[in-house]
Write a protein that holds these residues in place. Sequence first.
Motif, PDB file in Angstrom:
ATOM      1  N   ALA A 153       1.088  -1.521  -0.126  1.00 21.97           N
ATOM      2  CA  ALA A 153      -0.533   0.307  -0.278  1.00 21.97           C
ATOM      3  C   ALA A 153       1.024   1.504   0.012  1.00 21.97           C
ATOM      4  O   ALA A 153       0.622   2.092  -0.523  1.00 21.97           O
ATOM      5  CB  ALA A 153      -0.994   0.472   1.345  1.00 21.97           C
ATOM      6  N   GLY A 154       1.858   1.292   0.795  1.00 23.75           N
ATOM      7  CA  GLY A 154       2.787   2.720   0.659  1.00 23.75           C
ATOM      8  C   GLY A 154       3.849   2.792  -0.510  1.00 23.75           C
ATOM      9  O   GLY A 154       3.891   3.578  -1.032  1.00 23.75           O
ATOM     10  N   ASP A 155       4.194   1.587  -1.370  1.00 23.89           N
ATOM     11  CA  ASP A 155       4.674   2.125  -2.596  1.00 23.89           C
ATOM     12  C   ASP A 155       3.321   2.623  -3.346  1.00 23.89           C
ATOM     13  O   ASP A 155       3.698   2.805  -4.255  1.00 23.89           O
ATOM     14  CB  ASP A 155       4.945   0.686  -3.033  1.00 23.89           C
ATOM     15  N   VAL A 156       1.874   2.031  -3.297  1.00 23.84           N
ATOM     16  CA  VAL A 156       1.380   2.500  -4.376  1.00 23.84           C
ATOM     17  C   VAL A 156       0.819   3.483  -4.173  1.00 23.84           C
ATOM     18  O   VAL A 156       0.805   4.852  -5.166  1.00 23.84           O
ATOM     19  CB  VAL A 156       0.068   1.331  -4.116  1.00 23.84           C
ATOM     20  N   TRP A 157       0.940   4.040  -2.807  1.00 24.02           N
ATOM     21  CA  TRP A 157       0.017   5.029  -2.522  1.00 24.02           C
ATOM     22  C   TRP A 157       1.701   6.210  -3.138  1.00 24.02           C
ATOM     23  O   TRP A 157       1.450   7.635  -3.630  1.00 24.02           O
ATOM     24  CB  TRP A 157       0.488   5.569  -1.226  1.00 24.02           C
ATOM     25  N   SER A 158       3.140   5.991  -2.886  1.00 18.10           N
ATOM     26  CA  SER A 158       4.239   6.984  -3.376  1.00 18.10           C
ATOM     27  C   SER A 158       4.179   6.606  -4.966  1.00 18.10           C
ATOM     28  O   SER A 158       4.821   7.836  -5.431  1.00 18.10           O
ATOM     29  CB  SER A 158       5.853   5.877  -2.929  1.00 18.10           C
ATOM     30  N   ARG A 159       3.834   5.838  -5.623  1.00 15.37           N
ATOM     31  CA  ARG A 159       3.906   6.282  -7.321  1.00 15.37           C
ATOM     32  C   ARG A 159       2.264   7.294  -7.346  1.00 15.37           C
ATOM     33  O   ARG A 159       2.825   7.906  -8.779  1.00 15.37           O
ATOM     34  CB  ARG A 159       3.728   4.944  -8.115  1.00 15.37           C
ATOM     35  N   PHE A 160       1.344   6.808  -6.397  1.00 13.17           N
ATOM     36  CA  PHE A 160       0.526   7.902  -6.944  1.00 13.17           C
ATOM     37  C   PHE A 160       0.172   8.958  -6.935  1.00 13.17           C
ATOM     38  O   PHE A 160       0.101   9.536  -8.092  1.00 13.17           O
ATOM     39  CB  PHE A 160      -1.169   6.515  -6.149  1.00 13.17           C
ATOM     40  N   MET A 216      -6.927  -8.110  -8.078  1.00 13.90           N
ATOM     41  CA  MET A 216      -7.434  -6.846  -7.399  1.00 13.90           C
ATOM     42  C   MET A 216      -6.852  -5.699  -7.804  1.00 13.90           C
ATOM     43  O   MET A 216      -7.749  -4.041  -8.304  1.00 13.90           O
ATOM     44  CB  MET A 216      -6.502  -6.334  -5.970  1.00 13.90           C
ATOM     45  N   GLY A 217      -5.910  -4.794  -8.553  1.00 12.78           N
ATOM     46  CA  GLY A 217      -5.242  -3.938  -9.429  1.00 12.78           C
ATOM     47  C   GLY A 217      -5.672  -3.907 -10.341  1.00 12.78           C
ATOM     48  O   GLY A 217      -6.627  -2.600 -10.947  1.00 12.78           O
ATOM     49  N   ALA A 218      -5.943  -4.592 -11.146  1.00 12.16           N
ATOM     50  CA  ALA A 218      -7.172  -4.417 -13.000  1.00 12.16           C
ATOM     51  C   ALA A 218      -8.478  -4.284 -12.440  1.00 12.16           C
ATOM     52  O   ALA A 218      -9.247  -3.654 -12.870  1.00 12.16           O
ATOM     53  CB  ALA A 218      -6.632  -5.815 -13.383  1.00 12.16           C
ATOM     54  N   PHE A 248      -9.286  10.997 -13.620  1.00 10.62           N
ATOM     55  CA  PHE A 248      -7.687  11.020 -13.727  1.00 10.62           C
ATOM     56  C   PHE A 248      -6.848  10.050 -12.588  1.00 10.62           C
ATOM     57  O   PHE A 248      -5.309   9.663 -12.189  1.00 10.62           O
ATOM     58  CB  PHE A 248      -7.612  12.194 -13.292  1.00 10.62           C
ATOM     59  N   VAL A 249      -7.707   9.372 -11.838  1.00  5.34           N
ATOM     60  CA  VAL A 249      -7.790   8.955 -10.759  1.00  5.34           C
ATOM     61  C   VAL A 249      -7.577   7.525 -10.788  1.00  5.34           C
ATOM     62  O   VAL A 249      -6.954   6.746 -10.786  1.00  5.34           O
ATOM     63  CB  VAL A 249      -8.873   8.899  -9.605  1.00  5.34           C
ATOM     64  N   GLY A 250      -8.039   7.058 -11.910  1.00  5.70           N
ATOM     65  CA  GLY A 250      -8.180   5.490 -12.569  1.00  5.70           C
ATOM     66  C   GLY A 250      -7.167   5.470 -13.041  1.00  5.70           C
ATOM     67  O   GLY A 250      -5.971   3.889 -13.552  1.00  5.70           O
ATOM     68  N   ASP A 251      -6.692   6.409 -13.988  1.00  3.51           N
ATOM     69  CA  ASP A 251      -5.255   6.605 -14.612  1.00  3.51           C
ATOM     70  C   ASP A 251      -3.932   6.358 -14.213  1.00  3.51           C
ATOM     71  O   ASP A 251      -3.281   5.523 -13.615  1.00  3.51           O
ATOM     72  CB  ASP A 251      -4.823   8.465 -15.341  1.00  3.51           C
ATOM     73  N   GLY A 252      -4.252   7.441 -12.815  1.00  3.19           N
ATOM     74  CA  GLY A 252      -3.354   7.106 -11.610  1.00  3.19           C
ATOM     75  C   GLY A 252      -2.900   6.424 -10.965  1.00  3.19           C
ATOM     76  O   GLY A 252      -2.379   5.656 -10.477  1.00  3.19           O
ATOM     77  N   LEU A 253      -4.102   5.060 -10.396  1.00  3.56           N
ATOM     78  CA  LEU A 253      -4.297   3.627  -9.686  1.00  3.56           C
ATOM     79  C   LEU A 253      -4.066   2.936 -11.133  1.00  3.56           C
ATOM     80  O   LEU A 253      -2.667   1.688 -10.431  1.00  3.56           O
ATOM     81  CB  LEU A 253      -5.723   3.681 -10.241  1.00  3.56           C
ATOM     82  N   ARG A 254      -4.137   2.662 -12.491  1.00  7.99           N
ATOM     83  CA  ARG A 254      -3.603   2.155 -13.588  1.00  7.99           C
ATOM     84  C   ARG A 254      -1.757   2.205 -13.127  1.00  7.99           C
ATOM     85  O   ARG A 254      -1.257   0.974 -13.026  1.00  7.99           O
ATOM     86  CB  ARG A 254      -4.204   2.443 -14.689  1.00  7.99           C
ATOM     87  N   ASP A 255      -1.656   3.178 -12.992  1.00  6.61           N
ATOM     88  CA  ASP A 255      -0.039   3.284 -12.928  1.00  6.61           C
ATOM     89  C   ASP A 255       0.218   2.929 -11.323  1.00  6.61           C
ATOM     90  O   ASP A 255       1.831   2.247 -11.654  1.00  6.61           O
ATOM     91  CB  ASP A 255       0.419   4.476 -12.936  1.00  6.61           C
ATOM     92  N   ALA A 256       0.275   2.923 -10.417  1.00 11.30           N
ATOM     93  CA  ALA A 256       0.279   3.363  -9.134  1.00 11.30           C
ATOM     94  C   ALA A 256       0.492   1.870  -8.931  1.00 11.30           C
ATOM     95  O   ALA A 256       1.288   0.757  -8.467  1.00 11.30           O
ATOM     96  CB  ALA A 256      -0.640   3.446  -8.483  1.00 11.30           C
ATOM     97  N   LEU A 257      -0.317   0.203  -9.543  1.00 15.64           N
ATOM     98  CA  LEU A 257      -0.836  -0.788  -9.253  1.00 15.64           C
ATOM     99  C   LEU A 257       0.180  -1.476  -9.652  1.00 15.64           C
ATOM    100  O   LEU A 257       0.038  -2.581 -10.193  1.00 15.64           O
ATOM    101  CB  LEU A 257      -2.305  -1.382  -9.257  1.00 15.64           C
ATOM    102  N   ASP A 258       1.004  -0.893 -11.491  1.00 14.03           N
ATOM    103  CA  ASP A 258       1.691  -1.695 -12.180  1.00 14.03           C
ATOM    104  C   ASP A 258       2.849  -1.617 -11.331  1.00 14.03           C
ATOM    105  O   ASP A 258       3.880  -0.953 -11.399  1.00 14.03           O
ATOM    106  CB  ASP A 258       2.057  -0.514 -13.282  1.00 14.03           C
ATOM    107  N   PRO A 259       3.193  -2.927 -11.445  1.00 14.79           N
ATOM    108  CA  PRO A 259       4.713  -3.045 -11.024  1.00 14.79           C
ATOM    109  C   PRO A 259       6.061  -3.291 -11.304  1.00 14.79           C
ATOM    110  O   PRO A 259       6.601  -3.230 -10.954  1.00 14.79           O
ATOM    111  CB  PRO A 259       4.805  -4.889 -10.072  1.00 14.79           C
TER     112      PRO A 259
END
Length: 383
Positions: A26-33, A299-301, A368-379
């Motif tokens: 979760a912290g890694d996702v938030w850092s990229r988001f 869950m990412g997708a 915009f939020v969906g686009d950010g989540l798509r990039d943040a959840l991509d390992p």
Amino acid sequence: MKRNWEALQQTNEERERIWRKTRSFAGDVWSRFRKKPTAIAGFLIIVLLVLFSVLGPFFTGKSYSEQDLNAANIAPRIKVFETPDGNGWLYITQSMKLLRVSAEGDFGEQLNKLREDSERQMLIFDYEGSELGLYYGKKPYLVVNPDTLVIAKSRRIRNRDYLLGTDSLGRDILTRLMYGSRVSLVVAFVAVIVNLLIGILYGGVSGYLGGNVDEFMMRIVDIISTIPLTLYVILIMVLLGSGLSSIIVALGSVYWVGMARVVRGQVLSLKQQEFVLAARTIGSSTSTILFRHLIPNAMGAILVTATMLIPSAIFMEAFLGFLGIGLKPPLASLGTMCNDATENLRSCPYQLFIPAFVIVLIMFAFNFVGDGLRDALDPKLRK
């Protein structure tokens, strides 16, 4: 030559140590988001819209259904005329009535009408014992003295009683906008939750079992997909009638198709992985493998798809309201507000532009939020 540097002594433990700061998933996702400005802007807009729609009506002091025909079609900025004594201002309504207005933009009482002078196209009003003339020709204006035809001074001031103006029935647009945004957000979130429950279960079972079961279940999805979405929703609305619950049922019964396909594709690719084979080896049940191993890894997708479905559901609700098959009057939604505004589009364009702008704002924010989540959840984007 003097040496100012000393050699750094390193042990074997220090050489093997990972110096990168450890973070949870979760912290890694938030850092990229948070590194994506558009995603942060969209998230802040959504938070502000939720506060605006939930807490806003408590501060306006007005109801979304309260009507005042004397204050119909009043713009956010109004043209007022100075009174004969210079102590106030008067506003000419579309129904050719005079309302007192303070210098700050607060509306007061209505002046009494004395008579009509049809020859000069004037309405005569009583103002503290003296007569005022209201010329109702092509361009209405106020006459201080009907005998001398002296035109009163005019100016434009901010409408403080109705910050965004009123509609054709004298209802406060700001309050109706708050309730309309609330309805749109409730419809979107409830529809997406229903889609998540149905889509994840249907697509997960189809993808994991495979074979003839998958073929049969996907053919059902194909049949539903062949029917135009708008037509399908309208048919359900006609059967169930207008109302908020009918809109939620209609959207929830259709939008899960896209989610089911996404989940099925993720499960088909993940069930061939080694961790699924290991779970089978230790005797894990089908439900355990599906809901504790496959679904969490997909869950990412799933989250990205759900975020992208929200603006689509909001637009569909607004479209149904615009067609007149949405909420029942006097309930307000962004679509019904746009529908009501079409009657006075030429004279009061702000009645349409304001709810349309909010619809666009909500859709952009969730995209915009969906686009950010798509990039943040991509390992693969982790650095």
